[in-house]
Design an enzyme around this catalytic site. Structure first.
Site, PDB file in Angstrom:
ATOM      1  N   THR A 197       2.499   5.893  14.095  1.00 27.92           N
ATOM      2  CA  THR A 197       1.890   4.823  13.277  1.00 27.92           C
ATOM      3  C   THR A 197       2.672   3.526  13.491  1.00 27.92           C
ATOM      4  O   THR A 197       2.082   2.447  13.602  1.00 27.92           O
ATOM      5  CB  THR A 197       1.900   5.196  11.776  1.00 27.92           C
ATOM      6  N   GLY A 237       7.201   5.151   7.877  1.00 26.91           N
ATOM      7  CA  GLY A 237       6.243   6.220   8.132  1.00 26.91           C
ATOM      8  C   GLY A 237       6.500   6.838   9.491  1.00 26.91           C
ATOM      9  O   GLY A 237       7.616   6.768  10.019  1.00 26.91           O
ATOM     10  N   CYS A 290      13.137  12.060   5.786  1.00 22.25           N
ATOM     11  CA  CYS A 290      13.346  11.617   7.169  1.00 22.25           C
ATOM     12  C   CYS A 290      14.781  11.865   7.614  1.00 22.25           C
ATOM     13  O   CYS A 290      15.053  11.921   8.803  1.00 22.25           O
ATOM     14  CB  CYS A 290      12.999  10.146   7.286  1.00 22.25           C
ATOM     15  N   LYS A 303       0.846  -1.202   0.000  1.00 23.48           N
ATOM     16  CA  LYS A 303       0.000   0.000   0.000  1.00 23.48           C
ATOM     17  C   LYS A 303       0.881   1.251   0.000  1.00 23.48           C
ATOM     18  O   LYS A 303       1.639   1.482   0.936  1.00 23.48           O
ATOM     19  CB  LYS A 303      -0.896   0.031   1.239  1.00 23.48           C
ATOM     20  N   GLU A 329      10.696   1.647   9.835  1.00 24.21           N
ATOM     21  CA  GLU A 329      11.561   2.808   9.542  1.00 24.21           C
ATOM     22  C   GLU A 329      10.748   4.046   9.852  1.00 24.21           C
ATOM     23  O   GLU A 329       9.798   4.365   9.128  1.00 24.21           O
ATOM     24  CB  GLU A 329      11.973   2.803   8.060  1.00 24.21           C
TER      25      GLU A 329
HETATM   26  P1  NAD Z   1       2.255   7.902   8.218  1.00 28.56           P
HETATM   27  O1  NAD Z   1       2.731   7.066   9.347  1.00 28.56           O
HETATM   28  O2  NAD Z   1       1.100   8.787   8.423  1.00 28.56           O
HETATM   29  O3  NAD Z   1       1.871   6.981   6.963  1.00 28.56           O
HETATM   30  C1  NAD Z   1       2.771   6.082   6.378  1.00 28.56           C
HETATM   31  C2  NAD Z   1       1.992   4.971   5.710  1.00 28.56           C
HETATM   32  O4  NAD Z   1       1.309   4.234   6.702  1.00 28.56           O
HETATM   33  C3  NAD Z   1       0.914   5.458   4.737  1.00 28.56           C
HETATM   34  O5  NAD Z   1       0.846   4.572   3.643  1.00 28.56           O
HETATM   35  C4  NAD Z   1      -0.346   5.378   5.571  1.00 28.56           C
HETATM   36  O6  NAD Z   1      -1.502   5.218   4.802  1.00 28.56           O
HETATM   37  C5  NAD Z   1      -0.063   4.143   6.395  1.00 28.56           C
HETATM   38  N1  NAD Z   1      -0.805   4.065   7.652  1.00 28.56           N
HETATM   39  C6  NAD Z   1      -1.276   5.091   8.415  1.00 28.56           C
HETATM   40  N2  NAD Z   1      -1.940   4.605   9.471  1.00 28.56           N
HETATM   41  C7  NAD Z   1      -1.874   3.253   9.405  1.00 28.56           C
HETATM   42  C8  NAD Z   1      -2.359   2.191  10.210  1.00 28.56           C
HETATM   43  N3  NAD Z   1      -3.081   2.429  11.304  1.00 28.56           N
HETATM   44  N4  NAD Z   1      -2.091   0.928   9.838  1.00 28.56           N
HETATM   45  C9  NAD Z   1      -1.371   0.680   8.734  1.00 28.56           C
HETATM   46  N5  NAD Z   1      -0.902   1.634   7.915  1.00 28.56           N
HETATM   47  C10 NAD Z   1      -1.145   2.909   8.250  1.00 28.56           C
HETATM   48  O7  NAD Z   1       3.533   8.704   7.718  1.00 28.56           O
HETATM   49  P2  NAD Z   1       3.603   9.794   6.561  1.00 28.56           P
HETATM   50  O8  NAD Z   1       3.000  11.062   7.078  1.00 28.56           O
HETATM   51  O9  NAD Z   1       3.099   9.208   5.293  1.00 28.56           O
HETATM   52  O10 NAD Z   1       5.174   9.966   6.394  1.00 28.56           O
HETATM   53  C11 NAD Z   1       5.944  10.839   7.147  1.00 28.56           C
HETATM   54  C12 NAD Z   1       6.704  10.092   8.226  1.00 28.56           C
HETATM   55  O11 NAD Z   1       7.471   9.057   7.658  1.00 28.56           O
HETATM   56  C13 NAD Z   1       7.687  10.986   8.963  1.00 28.56           C
HETATM   57  O12 NAD Z   1       7.610  10.713  10.343  1.00 28.56           O
HETATM   58  C14 NAD Z   1       9.035  10.531   8.407  1.00 28.56           C
HETATM   59  O13 NAD Z   1      10.127  10.748   9.264  1.00 28.56           O
HETATM   60  C15 NAD Z   1       8.786   9.084   8.191  1.00 28.56           C
HETATM   61  N6  NAD Z   1       9.757   8.526   7.231  1.00 28.56           N
HETATM   62  C16 NAD Z   1      10.719   7.678   7.696  1.00 28.56           C
HETATM   63  C17 NAD Z   1      11.675   7.166   6.819  1.00 28.56           C
HETATM   64  C18 NAD Z   1      12.747   6.226   7.294  1.00 28.56           C
HETATM   65  O14 NAD Z   1      13.375   5.610   6.450  1.00 28.56           O
HETATM   66  N7  NAD Z   1      12.986   6.100   8.586  1.00 28.56           N
HETATM   67  C19 NAD Z   1      11.609   7.505   5.470  1.00 28.56           C
HETATM   68  C20 NAD Z   1      10.610   8.372   5.045  1.00 28.56           C
HETATM   69  C21 NAD Z   1       9.668   8.873   5.929  1.00 28.56           C
END
Ligand code: NAD
Length: 479
Positions: free
Chosen positions: A229, A225, A281, A172, A247
Site C-alpha cells: 500500500t 500500513g 509491526c 482515515k 511506516e
Molecule cells: P493496509 O496497508 O492494508 O491499510 C492501512 C491503511 O491504509 C488502512 O486505513 C487502509 O484503508 C488504507 N489503504 C489501503 N489501501 C489504500 C490506498 N490505495 N490508498 C490509501 N489508503 C489505503 O495495512 P493494514 O493491513 O491495515 O495493516 C497491517 C500492516 O501495517 C502491516 O504490514 C504492518 O507491518 C503495518 N504496520 C506498520 C507499522 C509501522 O509503524 N511501521 C505499524 C503498524 C502496522
C-alpha cells in the site's frame, strides 16, 4: 444496528452516498455495526472544512492549541474503560491490553505533543556577514491514514503532531477497526476543538484512502500500513511532490546469544513474538538463537508458549484474543501451510482455537512455533503479521548479523546479550530503524521511530514528527 458517522467541519455526518460497510466483531465473527463508505465527495467536504479552519488554527498560539489537545488527552483518560472495551470488541485484542497499552498511549500521544509544541524551536545559523534563521510553518491540510493493529494508538500518533504544529487534518482510520476513531470524534467535539481542524472520514482504502492521497491540495501524507500500500501511495503522491511519511511492514529478527540473561530473555521473547496476537509491526517473527543454547532455549520458550492462553478478549486470564478478521486469519493459516510445504516442523500450534459459547465463530489461532527452515524461504522473508515465529540457529556473531540483515525489511530488531561491546558492535551494523538491547517495545516518545529499506521512509516521534509536519523557510539577514 449502530451506524458510525464521519466527523467533518465539527459535525457527525452520514456519508453523502448513504452507503455503508459491515463492521465485524472478530471475537464472535459477527457484524455489529456499520461504517460509512465514504467517497470523493466526502473527502472533498472534509478538505474544504479543513482549509477553512486552517486560517485560524495555524495562527492560534501554540499554548492554546496545546490546551485543547490536553483536554482531548484528559477526556481519553477519563473514558478509558469505554474506549478500551470498544477497541477490544472492534479488534479482538485482549481487553487488558487495550486498557493498559492502547488507550493510555492514545492519551499520551495527545499530551506529549500538546506540551512538545511549546518547547519546539527552530534553528539559527550565524556567520561573519549574515544571520540565518529558520521559520517552521504549518504545511496546511494534511492526510493521516492508519492501520488496524493498534487502532487509536497509531491514529493519534499521527494526528497529534499534525495538529500541534498548526495543520488541519483529513484522517482515515482502518475500515477494519474504525470504532475508537469514531468515539474520538465525539471527544473532540466535547473538548471544543474548533470545527474543521480535525476531520475523520471512514471508508475503504482503495476508495476513501485513495481520494485523500490523490487530493491535489492535501499537501502531506502520513501513512502507516502495509509495504505494498505504501508503494502505491508513493506512486500517486510523488508526481504531486507531497511530503510523505511511510511506516510500513517488517520481518523483525530477535537475536538470542548464549550470554543472555536467560530467564528474562525467554519471557520477553515470548512477549515480542505473540503480543497482540503477533499483530504488531515490531513483533520479532524470526528468532535467531546461538547454537550452544539452542535446545535449552527452545525448550524453555516452548514451555512458556504452551502456557499462553488464547480466548475471549474480555476474559482477564487470556494472553491472546482473536485475530482481526477472517481474511487475515486465513492469510496467516495459509502461511503455516506454506511453512510445512517448505519443510518446516511445527513445534507448537498451527491450528484454530475453538472458544466456547458466543465466541465459537471467532477468529482464534494458536501461537505457532516453527523450526527447520532456512533464511531464504518465503516463510522467513515475507511478513505474516500473526502469531507465527520461526527458530533458526547460528554459530557466530557474524552469522547472526548476516541472518538478521538478510531481509528486504528494516523496521526493528532486538538483541539479547549481557556483552555490552557486542551489543554496541551489532547496533552499528544492524540495518534496522530500531535496535532494542535486552528489551522490546520499550518506547520513549521523543525517539525517532520508523524503518529503513522496505519498512518505510521517514521517522515519526518527537521533533522528527514536528519537523515532518512543518515546512521550513530559511530567512537570511545580511549584517
Ligand atoms: P493496509 O496497508 O492494508 O491499510 C492501512 C491503511 O491504509 C488502512 O486505513 C487502509 O484503508 C488504507 N489503504 C489501503 N489501501 C489504500 C490506498 N490505495 N490508498 C490509501 N489508503 C489505503 O495495512 P493494514 O493491513 O491495515 O495493516 C497491517 C500492516 O501495517 C502491516 O504490514 C504492518 O507491518 C503495518 N504496520 C506498520 C507499522 C509501522 O509503524 N511501521 C505499524 C503498524 C502496522
Amino acid at each position: 444496528m449502530q451506524k458510525l458517522e464521519n466527523y467533518i467541519g465539527g459535525k457527525l455526518l452520514a456519508p453523502l452516498s448513504g452507503n455503508y460497510i459491515d463492521n465485524y466483531d472478530p471475537s464472535r465473527g459477527k457484524v455489529y455495526s456499520l461504517i460509512p463508505r465514504s467517497a470523493k465527495e466526502d473527502v472533498q467536504l472534509a478538505y474544504e472544512a479543513a482549509e477553512t479552519a486552517f486560517k485560524t488554527w495555524s495562527t492560534t498560539p501554540a499554548s492554546e492549541r496545546g490546551r485543547i489537545m490536553q483536554t482531548i488527552a484528559d477526556l481519553i483518560q477519563e473514558r478509558l474503560d469505554e474506549l478500551a472495551e470498544a477497541e477490544s470488541l472492534d479488534n479482538g485484542k485482549p481487553l487488558k491490553l487495550a486498557s493498559h497499552v492502547d488507550i493510555p498511549r492514545a492519551s499520551q500521544n495527545f499530551s506529549f505533543f500538546a506540551t512538545g509544541i511549546q518547547h519546539f524551536s527552530s534553528e539559527s545559523h550565524n556567520s561573519e556577514n549574515a544571520i540565518n534563521f529558520t521559520l517552521r510553518k504549518p504545511i496546511g491540510v494534511v492526510g493521516c491514514i492508519s492501520p488496524w493493529n493498534l487502532p487509536l494508538y497509531l491514529f493519534t500518533w499521527k494526528i497529534a503532531p499534525a495538529l500541534a504544529a498548526g495543520n488541519c487534518v483529513v484522517a482515515k482510520p482502518s475500515e477494519v477497526t474504525p470504532m475508537t476513531a469514531y468515539l474520538l470524534s465525539k471527544l473532540c467535539i466535547e473538548a471544543g476543538l474548533p470545527p474543521g481542524v480535525l476531520n475523520i472520514v471512514h471508508g475503504l482504502g482503495h476508495e476513501c484512502g485513495n481520494e485523500i492521497v490523490s487530493h491535489p491540495k492535501i499537501k502531506a501524507i502520513s501513512f502507516t500500513g502495509g509495504t505494498s500500500t505504501g508503494a502505491h501511495i508513493a506512486k500517486i503522491a510523488a508526481p504531486m511532490f507531497k511530503k510523505l511519511s511511510l511506516e510500513l511492514g517488517g520481518k523483525n529478527p530477535t537475536l538470542v546469544f548464549a550470554d543472555c540473561d536467560f530467564e528474562d530473555t525467554v519471557s520477553q521473547v515470548v512477549r515480542a513474538s505473540f503480543a497482540n496476537q503477533g499483530q504488531i509491526c515490531l513483533c520479532g517473527s524470526r528468532i535467531l538463537i546461538e547454537e550452544s543454547i539452542y535446545d535449552k532455549f527452545k525448550e524453555a520458550f516452548l514451555e512458556k508458549v504452551r502456557k499462553t492462553k488464547v480466548g475471549a478478549p474480555n476474559d482477564p486470564t487470556v494472553h491472546m484474543g482473536a485475530l482481526v478478521s477472517k481474511d487475515h486469519m486465513e492469510k496467516v493459516i495459509s502461511y503455516i501451510e506454506l511453512a510445512k510445504e517448505e519443510g518446516g516442523v511445527i513445534l507448537h500450534g498451527g491450528n484454530r482455537v475453538n472458544v466456547e459459547g458466543e465466541f465459537a465463530e471467532g477468529y482464534y489461532l494458536e501461537p505457532t512455533v516453527i523450526e527447520g527452515l532456512d533464511q531464504n524461504c518465503r516463510t522467513n522473508t515475507e511478513e505474516i503479521f500473526g502469531p507465527v515465529v520461526t527458530l533458526q540457529k547460528f554459530k557466530s556473531e557474524e552469522k547472526a548479523l548476516q541472518l538478521a540483515n538478510a531481509t528486504e525489511y528494516g523496521l526493528a530488531t532486538s538483541v539479547w546479550t549481557t556483552n555490552i561491546k557486542r551489543s554496541q558492535r551489532l547496533a552499528q551494523q544492524l540495518d534496522f530503524g530500531i535496535v532494542w538491547i535486552n528489551c522490546w517495545l520499550l518506547r520513549d516518545l521523543r525517539t525517532p521511530f520508523g524503518g529503513m529499506k522496505n519498512s518505510g521512509v521517514g521517522r515519526e516521534g518527537g521533533w522528527e514528527a514536528l519537523k515532518f509536519f512543518t515546512e521550513p523557510t530559511n530567512v537570511c539577514i545580511k549584517l
